[in-house]
Every structure is written in C-alpha cells, then in structure tokens.
Design a protein around this motif. Structure first.
Motif, PDB file in Angstrom:
ATOM      1  N   GLY A   1       0.815  -1.097   0.086  1.00 35.21           N
ATOM      2  CA  GLY A   1      -0.019   0.087   0.024  1.00 35.21           C
ATOM      3  C   GLY A   1       0.895   1.144   0.004  1.00 35.21           C
ATOM      4  N   THR A   2       2.116   1.289  -0.586  1.00 36.82           N
ATOM      5  CA  THR A   2       2.901   2.375  -0.483  1.00 36.82           C
ATOM      6  C   THR A   2       2.852   2.984  -1.874  1.00 36.82           C
ATOM      7  N   SER A   3       3.238   4.208  -2.056  1.00 36.01           N
ATOM      8  CA  SER A   3       3.403   4.808  -3.420  1.00 36.01           C
ATOM      9  C   SER A   3       4.412   4.283  -4.519  1.00 36.01           C
ATOM     10  N   LYS A   4       3.996   4.060  -5.654  1.00 39.72           N
ATOM     11  CA  LYS A   4       4.951   3.344  -6.838  1.00 39.72           C
ATOM     12  C   LYS A   4       5.697   4.459  -7.348  1.00 39.72           C
ATOM     13  N   PRO A   5       7.004   3.947  -7.814  1.00 38.97           N
ATOM     14  CA  PRO A   5       7.711   5.082  -8.313  1.00 38.97           C
ATOM     15  C   PRO A   5       7.263   5.177  -9.930  1.00 38.97           C
TER      16      PRO A   5
ATOM     17  N   THR B   1       8.667  14.188   0.569  1.00 42.57           N
ATOM     18  CA  THR B   1       9.426  14.892  -0.345  1.00 42.57           C
ATOM     19  C   THR B   1      10.149  14.385  -1.611  1.00 42.57           C
ATOM     20  N   VAL B   2      10.868  13.263  -1.178  1.00 43.41           N
ATOM     21  CA  VAL B   2      11.821  12.969  -2.294  1.00 43.41           C
ATOM     22  C   VAL B   2      10.630  12.137  -3.358  1.00 43.41           C
ATOM     23  N   VAL B   3       9.711  11.521  -2.641  1.00 41.04           N
ATOM     24  CA  VAL B   3       8.649  10.843  -3.625  1.00 41.04           C
ATOM     25  C   VAL B   3       8.128  12.053  -4.525  1.00 41.04           C
TER      26      VAL B   3
ATOM     27  N   SER C   1      13.005   8.846  -8.314  1.00 44.12           N
ATOM     28  CA  SER C   1      12.683   7.231  -8.606  1.00 44.12           C
ATOM     29  C   SER C   1      14.030   6.145  -8.041  1.00 44.12           C
ATOM     30  N   PHE C   2      14.916   6.672  -7.719  1.00 44.08           N
ATOM     31  CA  PHE C   2      16.004   5.764  -7.043  1.00 44.08           C
ATOM     32  C   PHE C   2      16.909   6.631  -6.271  1.00 44.08           C
ATOM     33  N   VAL C   3      17.493   5.783  -5.436  1.00 49.47           N
ATOM     34  CA  VAL C   3      18.375   6.499  -4.455  1.00 49.47           C
ATOM     35  C   VAL C   3      19.407   5.393  -4.232  1.00 49.47           C
ATOM     36  N   TYR C   4      20.825   6.216  -4.481  1.00 51.23           N
ATOM     37  CA  TYR C   4      21.913   5.310  -3.785  1.00 51.23           C
ATOM     38  C   TYR C   4      22.525   5.968  -2.438  1.00 51.23           C
ATOM     39  N   THR C   5      22.803   5.077  -1.739  1.00 41.72           N
ATOM     40  CA  THR C   5      22.961   5.229  -0.245  1.00 41.72           C
ATOM     41  C   THR C   5      24.604   4.931   0.026  1.00 41.72           C
ATOM     42  N   LYS C   6      25.349   5.673   0.661  1.00 44.58           N
ATOM     43  CA  LYS C   6      26.698   5.444   1.057  1.00 44.58           C
ATOM     44  C   LYS C   6      26.679   4.187   2.003  1.00 44.58           C
ATOM     45  N   ALA C   7      27.489   3.273   1.852  1.00 48.08           N
ATOM     46  CA  ALA C   7      27.621   2.014   2.887  1.00 48.08           C
ATOM     47  C   ALA C   7      28.776   2.211   3.643  1.00 48.08           C
TER      48      ALA C   7
ATOM     49  N   ARG D   1      11.221   3.161  -3.237  1.00 52.86           N
ATOM     50  CA  ARG D   1      12.348   3.904  -4.186  1.00 52.86           C
ATOM     51  C   ARG D   1      13.097   2.800  -4.468  1.00 52.86           C
ATOM     52  N   ILE D   2      13.610   2.729  -5.688  1.00 57.71           N
ATOM     53  CA  ILE D   2      14.608   1.704  -6.179  1.00 57.71           C
ATOM     54  C   ILE D   2      15.984   2.347  -5.208  1.00 57.71           C
TER      55      ILE D   2
END
Length: 121
Positions: free
Chosen positions: A30-34, A56-58, A63-69, A92-93
């Motif tokens: 039930g969350t928003s789709k990209p 706000t991102v949505v 549509s996509f997020v890269y996160t520093k690991a 998000r992807i």
C-alpha cells in the motif's frame, strides 16, 4: 552547451525491471509506486544527510536512491540502515555504494571490504 545523452541501454533494462519489481511490492504494502520516466531522476545520500523527508523525495519524482554504505577500508556509515530502509519504505529503487580511497589501498582490497561490510541492514 552540455549535450544530454541517452540513458544507457543496460541501465534502462535494470531500471525497467526494478520499477516492475518495486511496483508489485508497493501494491502489496500500500505504498506509493515510482513513476516510470524517460529520464529517471535519482539522489545520492550519505551520513551528511541525517534527516531525509522521504515524502518530499517521492513528491519530487525521485525514483532511485544510492546510499553510501562504506568508505575506504575502515568506515561503515552509521546512517546506511535507516536511509536504505527509508528508501525501501518510500517505494524507491535503491542501492548502496562504496566511497573509494585509491590512495589508501588497491581496488581489490576495497572491493573485498565492501563485500564483507557494505549493505549491512
């Protein structure tokens, strides 16, 4: 003038696959789709962005997020888990990345560190 290049074909295939996969997952939760776009927009987040407003991102069509690991061979991001989960919950992807320090060690050593420690949730 900067010429806009076409989205690479292989990345387009990956993007299309991820949009379909996440859309199915979002429907079940039930969350928003990209939104599938001709020119997908994404962001890079790290421990410098501690309070991300995923709504706000949505709303801005990201549509996509890269996160520093991780970084180098000794740093694990303390915000990776919450940011990766936030991107997931927002539908998000997403993916994690390694911030390299080629002056500290070779690529194989850093790749091994990333495989051993990157993306821990």
């Amino acid at each position: 003038m900067h010429k806009k290049t076409a989205f690479p074909v292989r990345l387009r295939e990956i993007y299309d696959h991820e949009v379909r996969r996440i859309s199915r997952s979002c429907s079940s939760r039930g969350t928003s789709k990209p939104v599938k776009r001709a020119d997908p927009q994404g962001i890079d987040v790290s421990d410098y962005q501690t309070d991300i407003d995923w709504t706000t991102v949505v709303d801005n069509g990201i549509s996509f997020v890269y996160t520093k690991a991780i970084e180098g061979t000794s740093y694990i991001s303390p915000t990776f888990n919450s940011q990766y989960t936030g991107a997931t919950d927002a539908g998000r992807i997403r993916g994690g990345y390694h911030f390299a320090h080629p002056d500290e060690s070779n690529g194989a050593t850093q790749a091994d560190y990333f495989l051993a420690h990157g993306g821990r949730r």
